[in-house]
Design a protein around this motif. Structure first.
Motif, PDB file in Angstrom:
ATOM      1  N   THR A 189     -46.532  70.877 -26.049  1.00 42.55           N
ATOM      2  CA  THR A 189     -46.406  72.335 -26.086  1.00 42.55           C
ATOM      3  C   THR A 189     -45.335  72.741 -27.101  1.00 42.55           C
ATOM      4  OG1 THR A 189     -44.719  72.369 -24.354  1.00 42.55           O
ATOM      5  CG2 THR A 189     -47.030  72.504 -23.639  1.00 42.55           C
ATOM      6  N   PRO A 190     -45.400  73.973 -27.609  1.00 41.42           N
ATOM      7  CA  PRO A 190     -44.395  74.422 -28.585  1.00 41.42           C
ATOM      8  C   PRO A 190     -42.961  74.301 -28.074  1.00 41.42           C
ATOM      9  CG  PRO A 190     -46.239  75.932 -28.536  1.00 41.42           C
ATOM     10  CD  PRO A 190     -46.464  74.969 -27.403  1.00 41.42           C
ATOM     11  N   GLU A 191     -42.738  74.612 -26.789  1.00 47.12           N
ATOM     12  CA  GLU A 191     -41.382  74.541 -26.233  1.00 47.12           C
ATOM     13  C   GLU A 191     -40.869  73.099 -26.211  1.00 47.12           C
ATOM     14  OE1 GLU A 191     -43.774  77.784 -24.154  1.00 47.12           O
ATOM     15  OE2 GLU A 191     -44.052  75.659 -24.625  1.00 47.12           O
ATOM     16  N   PHE A 192     -41.756  72.177 -25.845  1.00 49.41           N
ATOM     17  CA  PHE A 192     -41.394  70.757 -25.795  1.00 49.41           C
ATOM     18  C   PHE A 192     -41.096  70.263 -27.211  1.00 49.41           C
ATOM     19  CE2 PHE A 192     -41.558  66.310 -24.888  1.00 49.41           C
ATOM     20  CZ  PHE A 192     -41.480  66.147 -23.507  1.00 49.41           C
ATOM     21  N   ALA A 193     -41.956  70.653 -28.170  1.00 51.37           N
ATOM     22  CA  ALA A 193     -41.761  70.232 -29.561  1.00 51.37           C
ATOM     23  C   ALA A 193     -40.456  70.776 -30.123  1.00 51.37           C
ATOM     24  CB  ALA A 193     -42.936  70.702 -30.409  1.00 51.37           C
ATOM     25  N   ASP A 194     -40.156  72.037 -29.799  1.00 52.16           N
ATOM     26  CA  ASP A 194     -38.909  72.643 -30.290  1.00 52.16           C
ATOM     27  C   ASP A 194     -37.692  71.891 -29.754  1.00 52.16           C
ATOM     28  OD1 ASP A 194     -37.418  74.877 -31.611  1.00 52.16           O
ATOM     29  OD2 ASP A 194     -36.797  75.264 -29.551  1.00 52.16           O
ATOM     30  N   ALA A 195     -37.746  71.505 -28.479  1.00 47.67           N
ATOM     31  CA  ALA A 195     -36.638  70.753 -27.896  1.00 47.67           C
ATOM     32  C   ALA A 195     -36.464  69.406 -28.602  1.00 47.67           C
ATOM     33  CB  ALA A 195     -36.870  70.546 -26.402  1.00 47.67           C
ATOM     34  N   SER A 205     -31.908  66.054 -22.642  1.00 50.09           N
ATOM     35  CA  SER A 205     -31.800  67.512 -22.754  1.00 50.09           C
ATOM     36  C   SER A 205     -30.689  68.046 -21.853  1.00 50.09           C
ATOM     37  CB  SER A 205     -33.133  68.181 -22.410  1.00 50.09           C
ATOM     38  OG  SER A 205     -33.626  67.725 -21.160  1.00 50.09           O
ATOM     39  N   ALA A 206     -29.867  68.937 -22.415  1.00 44.93           N
ATOM     40  CA  ALA A 206     -28.724  69.477 -21.685  1.00 44.93           C
ATOM     41  C   ALA A 206     -29.140  70.508 -20.651  1.00 44.93           C
ATOM     42  CB  ALA A 206     -27.732  70.100 -22.669  1.00 44.93           C
ATOM     43  N   ALA A 207     -30.343  71.056 -20.804  1.00 43.93           N
ATOM     44  CA  ALA A 207     -30.864  72.050 -19.865  1.00 43.93           C
ATOM     45  C   ALA A 207     -32.357  71.794 -19.703  1.00 43.93           C
ATOM     46  CB  ALA A 207     -30.615  73.464 -20.386  1.00 43.93           C
ATOM     47  N   PRO A 208     -32.921  72.246 -18.610  1.00 43.74           N
ATOM     48  CA  PRO A 208     -34.365  72.058 -18.426  1.00 43.74           C
ATOM     49  C   PRO A 208     -35.149  72.734 -19.549  1.00 43.74           C
ATOM     50  CG  PRO A 208     -33.323  72.726 -16.375  1.00 43.74           C
ATOM     51  CD  PRO A 208     -32.299  72.898 -17.441  1.00 43.74           C
ATOM     52  N   VAL A 209     -36.239  72.105 -19.960  1.00 43.19           N
ATOM     53  CA  VAL A 209     -37.143  72.673 -20.960  1.00 43.19           C
ATOM     54  C   VAL A 209     -38.366  73.174 -20.196  1.00 43.19           C
ATOM     55  CG1 VAL A 209     -38.562  72.200 -22.982  1.00 43.19           C
ATOM     56  CG2 VAL A 209     -36.314  71.106 -22.750  1.00 43.19           C
ATOM     57  N   THR A 210     -38.553  74.478 -20.210  1.00 45.82           N
ATOM     58  CA  THR A 210     -39.650  75.049 -19.418  1.00 45.82           C
ATOM     59  C   THR A 210     -40.898  75.243 -20.279  1.00 45.82           C
ATOM     60  OG1 THR A 210     -38.834  77.294 -19.806  1.00 45.82           O
ATOM     61  CG2 THR A 210     -38.087  76.179 -17.817  1.00 45.82           C
ATOM     62  N   THR A 211     -42.029  74.867 -19.720  1.00 47.26           N
ATOM     63  CA  THR A 211     -43.335  75.058 -20.362  1.00 47.26           C
ATOM     64  C   THR A 211     -44.291  75.590 -19.305  1.00 47.26           C
ATOM     65  OG1 THR A 211     -44.282  72.886 -19.821  1.00 47.26           O
ATOM     66  CG2 THR A 211     -42.850  73.002 -21.770  1.00 47.26           C
ATOM     67  N   ARG A 212     -45.541  75.753 -19.677  1.00 47.00           N
ATOM     68  CA  ARG A 212     -46.526  76.230 -18.695  1.00 47.00           C
ATOM     69  C   ARG A 212     -46.761  75.223 -17.582  1.00 47.00           C
ATOM     70  NH1 ARG A 212     -49.447  75.121 -23.389  1.00 47.00           N
ATOM     71  NH2 ARG A 212     -51.067  73.517 -23.259  1.00 47.00           N
ATOM     72  N   TYR A 213     -46.282  73.993 -17.771  1.00 45.51           N
ATOM     73  CA  TYR A 213     -46.472  72.973 -16.743  1.00 45.51           C
ATOM     74  C   TYR A 213     -45.328  72.926 -15.741  1.00 45.51           C
ATOM     75  CZ  TYR A 213     -49.992  71.398 -20.051  1.00 45.51           C
ATOM     76  OH  TYR A 213     -51.069  71.347 -20.893  1.00 45.51           O
ATOM     77  N   GLY A 214     -44.193  73.514 -16.092  1.00 45.76           N
ATOM     78  CA  GLY A 214     -43.044  73.470 -15.204  1.00 45.76           C
ATOM     79  C   GLY A 214     -41.752  73.243 -15.973  1.00 45.76           C
TER      80      GLY A 214
END
Length: 278
Positions: A189-195, A205-214
């Motif tokens: 997902t774009p959010e995962f790729a950006d992280a 990751s210093a903070a949770p990475v949120t996507t449509r999966y959770g």
């Protein structure tokens, strides 16, 4: 046949017969062809179908006028051209002449579009997924809280990651310690790729990475930088692209010129005033 750069507009309101130099494009012909021209609504589909049939009729009439004979070809899959396809192909081969793309033109395109010739970065990563639907605020908040708790635990002892993934992750990768193997940005997902793009190898990751999966806790193990392909490797591909682009524009202009000479009823094609591209 779809030619880029040629536009149509209704000549008048209401259903009118469409004719090219007196030859009618029948409603039956439009009905047979309409499945090849999907559109947002039936009227647009019918208009685009009529447009395509008018273009085909223009080309076939010109091939007949010039005395061109069909010579159907067979492709690698043993599919044979129809007589009409062969006539149109031979007409365009004879009447539309375009220059070859030389090395200087190819190199200019290459240097102006280097990003197009760079392979994607590869990432080796692992994650722990706390699943939650994006449309369930309570579940989403709970998933983020669980991910934050996991991150705090991992700050104390990074070696817990694989065990936590196996015990807590809602992703099948949890069975292998959360490992996702090698992947590219386009595979997540774009959010995962950006992280991933902002992390350093070995980082969690210093903070949770949120996507449509959770909510995800991500560990980046390795980044393999993409590389720009040498000009020599892509020169032929660039030349083919440039030549095809020029050819399509020239064909569109050729059709516009034919349309300007023809008597077309029921549909208006924009005709070009400039000469055919040589």
């Amino acid at each position: 046949m779809e030619i880029v750069g040629l536009h149509t507009r209704p000549a008048a309101k209401g259903p009118l017969p469409v004719r090219v130099n007196g030859v009618e494009i029948s409603r039956a012909a439009i009905a047979r062809e309409i499945q090849n021209h999907p559109a947002e609504d039936a009227a647009t589909a019918a208009r685009e179908t009529a447009r395509a049939l008018v273009v085909r009729e223009l080309l076939l009439q010109e091939a007949t006028r010039l005395g061109i004979e069909a010579d159907p070809m067979t492709d690698a899959d043993d599919r044979r051209e129809t007589e009409e396809e062969a006539l149109i192909r031979r007409l365009l081969d004879e009447e539309v002449k375009t220059p070859r793309a030389d090395q200087d033109a190819c190199r200019r395109f290459y240097e102006a579009n280097l990003k197009r010739f760079r392979s994607e970065d590869l990432y080796e990563a692992a994650h722990i997924l706390f699943a939650a639907r994006a449309d369930d605020p309570d579940a989403h908040a709970s998933a983020v809280a669980q991910a934050m708790a996991a991150i705090r635990s991992l700050r104390e002892k990074r070696s817990r990651f694989a065990g936590m993934a196996e015990a807590l992750s809602a992703c099948p990768s949890g069975k292998v310690g959360g490992s996702l193997g090698q992947l590219t940005a386009g595979q997540v997902t774009p959010e995962f790729a950006d992280a991933l793009s902002r992390m350093q190898p070995g980082e969690i990751s210093a903070a949770p990475v949120t996507t449509r999966y959770g909510a995800h806790v991500i560990r980046l193990d390795r980044r393999i930088e993409g590389r720009t392909l040498p000009f020599e490797v892509v020169e032929d591909r660039i030349a083919a692209y440039l030549e095809d682009s020029v050819w399509r524009r020239a064909v569109a202009q050729y059709i516009q010129i034919l349309a300007g000479r023809a008597a077309i009823e029921g549909l208006t094609l924009d005709a070009a005033a400039s000469p055919l591209v040589q």
